[in-house]
Every structure is written in structure tokens, then in C-alpha cells.
Design a protein around this motif. Structure first.
Motif, mmCIF file in Angstrom:
data_model
loop_
_atom_site.group_PDB
_atom_site.id
_atom_site.type_symbol
_atom_site.label_atom_id
_atom_site.label_comp_id
_atom_site.label_asym_id
_atom_site.label_seq_id
_atom_site.Cartn_x
_atom_site.Cartn_y
_atom_site.Cartn_z
ATOM 1 N N GLU A 315 0.828 -1.207 0.000
ATOM 2 C CA GLU A 315 0.000 0.000 0.000
ATOM 3 C C GLU A 315 0.864 1.260 0.000
ATOM 4 O O GLU A 315 0.484 2.273 -0.588
ATOM 5 C CB GLU A 315 -0.946 -0.010 1.201
ATOM 6 N N ARG A 319 0.799 4.102 -2.809
ATOM 7 C CA ARG A 319 0.583 5.499 -2.430
ATOM 8 C C ARG A 319 1.610 6.421 -3.063
ATOM 9 O O ARG A 319 1.278 7.538 -3.465
ATOM 10 C CB ARG A 319 0.620 5.634 -0.895
ATOM 11 N N ASP A 322 0.374 6.989 -6.481
ATOM 12 C CA ASP A 322 -0.820 7.837 -6.383
ATOM 13 C C ASP A 322 -0.409 9.310 -6.282
ATOM 14 O O ASP A 322 -0.942 10.169 -6.992
ATOM 15 C CB ASP A 322 -1.644 7.491 -5.135
#
Length: 332
Positions: A315, A319, A322
Motif C-alpha cells: 500500500e 501510495r 498515487d
């Protein structure tokens, strides 16, 4: 910020507590994620005898990821050509291109991607330091052409396929060859920052237009660890630093869990090595990473930036991509 393309380089890291199977599943999840965000390429590196890297069989990993994605280009970043017979590479990538048309990139390097002893095991009786890379490249490109009458050795599949070939480098050798042949050039500035600008200068000044490219096209790789706070980004980045330290200590290992701070883990001399090796490593929030990217692109004038983010937690990896997509205004 100049209009450049953004891509992903994945080492397929094996994290502490897990094995290669989990590494492949995480890479698939990351590839699917960055495809939705709008990144253009997803490249896999070739490394051997590395306990923390699961990409030794690069074409197989590429096929696994290509089959789980829809349109993002999947590439080798890269195949270390001196480790392989050109015919085998042509057949493997011809197969990939037949399976996933117009989605396959072939990046080629001349380093072994491993230590000397493992390189000897890979190459058997073919002892080389990469000096014959131009001849190997010419042979490989020949196999991708349409066969001539009476040609005895053919790459099937492979012949007649238009698979983009990139030359990869961490010095000026491949920069000169890419310029001479009119091929795109990708530089490994994520671990060889000192040679980036000289190599790009040579590539652009010596570039000769070809049927592949009419003008130079350069890509450079950077490490990015982005998070919602600077402290979080700093912590995430410690995993890659600790893995690098294990490598230079000749004790390579899996990608470790992050730590709150590196004090006590690294000597003063090692700190200097890490600092020089990771010059193009951008750590922080979106605002900080955007500023770093803007400076990098202004300095280098590259056409494409390839991002490496070897975080322990999947994750956290997602991120980072992102945040980069957000700050550059990427459209998925």
C-alpha cells in the motif's frame, strides 16, 4: 513542468517474511494499480542470485504481469544481453509480442545483473565483459527482421515483429551506441547518478536519425518514496536503504521492514556511499516530490521519467505512485 511521460520500474522485491510467490502477486497488484492511474510502461529488471529480488526469469514475470493487465506496456528494464544467446532473446520476446501485441518493450543492458561467480554460471563457456555487446545487439536485431531467402537460423516467433528496443546504461557506453544506431536510451540514474548528465549529453550530441527515431528520446530512472507526511516517507525509504547496505556489505537479503530512523544501522562511511548512490532519490510529501521532479526534468531535459519505489508495504508503494500521479496531473 515540462510535458514528459512517466513509467514504473519494478525489481519485484521479495520482502522479509515472505517468498517469491507473494512478490509476484504484489507486482501484479501494483501493475494493475499504476495502469489505472495512467502510467505508460511497467518494466521488470533482470537480477540473479539476489535473495530479495524475484525477477531472474524476466520474460516469464513479464508474461505473468502482461496477462493480468490490459493496455500498459510491459518491458524488460532490462535483459542483460551478455547473459543470453541473442536467438533465445528473440524467441522469448517474439513470443511475448505474439501474446500481447504492441505492448512489449525490450530494454537491453550489458552488465551481468549479478556477481562475477554467478555471471560465470549463467554464461558457462562464453566468458565476456560485455565488449561484444554491439555484435550481440546486431545479431538480435537481425532475428527480428523479415527472413531472407535461404536464411538458415530464424527466430520463430520473433521474425518480422516490431518490438521497440531500448539501450540501457549506467555509463556512456550504451549512450554512444544508442546514439549511433538511433535508438531510445534509458539511464539508470536511480543507482548511478554521477554519470547521468554526461551520458545524456553524449547521446544527444552524437545522435544519428534512424528508421526507429528521427530525434533523441531519453529516459532516466529515479527513486521516489512519497507519503502524506515527510516523516512517513522517510520511514518508508529506510527499507530500500537497509537492503542496499546489506548488498554493499556482501550480505544481500530480502527487503526489510522499515525502521523509525537509521541511526545505529549505518556507519559514517556507509552514509557517504548511500548519499552519493541515491542522489536522485526523492522523499517526502507530494509538494516536495513535485519540486524535486521539476528540478530533475529541468536539469536533464529527459523525455520520460521511470520511477522506482521499493517500499516494504504494498500500500505504501501504491501510495507513492498515487501521489506522483496527483502532483503531475496524470490522467488515468
Amino acid at each position: 513542468m515540462r510535458n514528459v511521460s512517466y513509467s514504473v520500474l519494478d525489481f519485484v522485491p521479495i520482502i522479509e517474511g515472505y517468498g517469491a510467490k507473494e512478490a509476484y502477486l504484489q507486482s501484479i497488484a501494483l501493475a494493475q494499480h499504476v495502469e489505472q492511474l495512467g502510467y505508460g510502461r511497467y518494466w521488470i529488471s533482470e537480477h540473479h542470485n539476489m535473495p530479495g529480488i524475484a525477477s531472474a526469469a524476466t520474460p516469464l514475470v513479464m508474461s505473468y504481469i502482461a496477462g493480468a493487465t490490459k493496455h500498459i506496456r510491459i518491458g524488460a528494464g532490462g535483459v542483460m544481453l551478455p547473459n543470453h544467446a541473442p536467438l533465445i532473446v528473440a524467441e522469448q520476446f517474439g513470443t511475448l509480442e505474439a501474446m500481447y501485441p504492441r505492448r512489449i518493450d525490450l530494454g537491453l543492458g550489458r552488465a551481468p545483473g549479478t556477481d562475477r561467480q554467478t555471471a560465470r554460471a549463467l554464461r558457462r563457456n562464453r566468458l565476456t565483459n560485455g565488449d561484444d555487446f554491439p555484435e550481440q545487439l546486431a545479431e538480435l536485431r537481425h532475428y527480428f527482421k523479415s527472413p531472407s531467402s535461404g536464411q538458415a537460423v530464424r527466430a520463430i516467433p520473433g521474425e518480422g515483429q516490431d518490438i521497440p528496443i531500448w539501450l540501457l546504461g549506467s555509463s556512456d557506453f550504451s549512450a554512444r551506441l544508442a546514439a549511433k544506431l538511433g535508438l531510445p536510451f534509458a539511464f539508470a540514474s536511480h543507482f548511478a547518478p554521477a554519470h547521468l548528465l554526461p551520458a545524456l549529453k553524449i547521446y544527444r550530441e552524437m545522435f544519428q536519425p534512424s528508421e526507429v527515431l528521427q530525434k533523441p528520446y531519453a529516459m532516466a530512472a529515479v527513486n521516489i518514496f512519497a507519503a502524506d507526511t515527510h516523516a512517513e516517507a522517510e520511514k518508508i525509504a529506510t527499507s530500500a536503504t537497509l537492503q542496499f547496505l546489506s548488498l554493499i556489505r556482501n550480505m544481500p537479503g530480502k527487503l526489510p521492514k522499515p525502521v523509525d530512523h537509521l541511526a545505529g544501522y549505518v556507519s559514517e562511511q556507509e552514509q557517504a556511499v548511500v548519499k552519493s548512490q541515491y542522489e536522485y532519490t526523492f522523499i517526502g510529501t507530494g509538494t516536495a516530490v513535485k519540486a524535486d521532479l521539476e528540478r530533475f526534468i529541468e536539469w536533464t531535459e529527459v523525455d520520460e521519467v521511470m520511477i522506482v519505489s521499493s517500499a516494504y508495504d504494498l500500500e505504501a508503494r501504491k501510495r507513492t505512485y498515487d501521489i506522483v500521479a496527483e502532483v503531475i496531473g496524470m490522467k488515468g
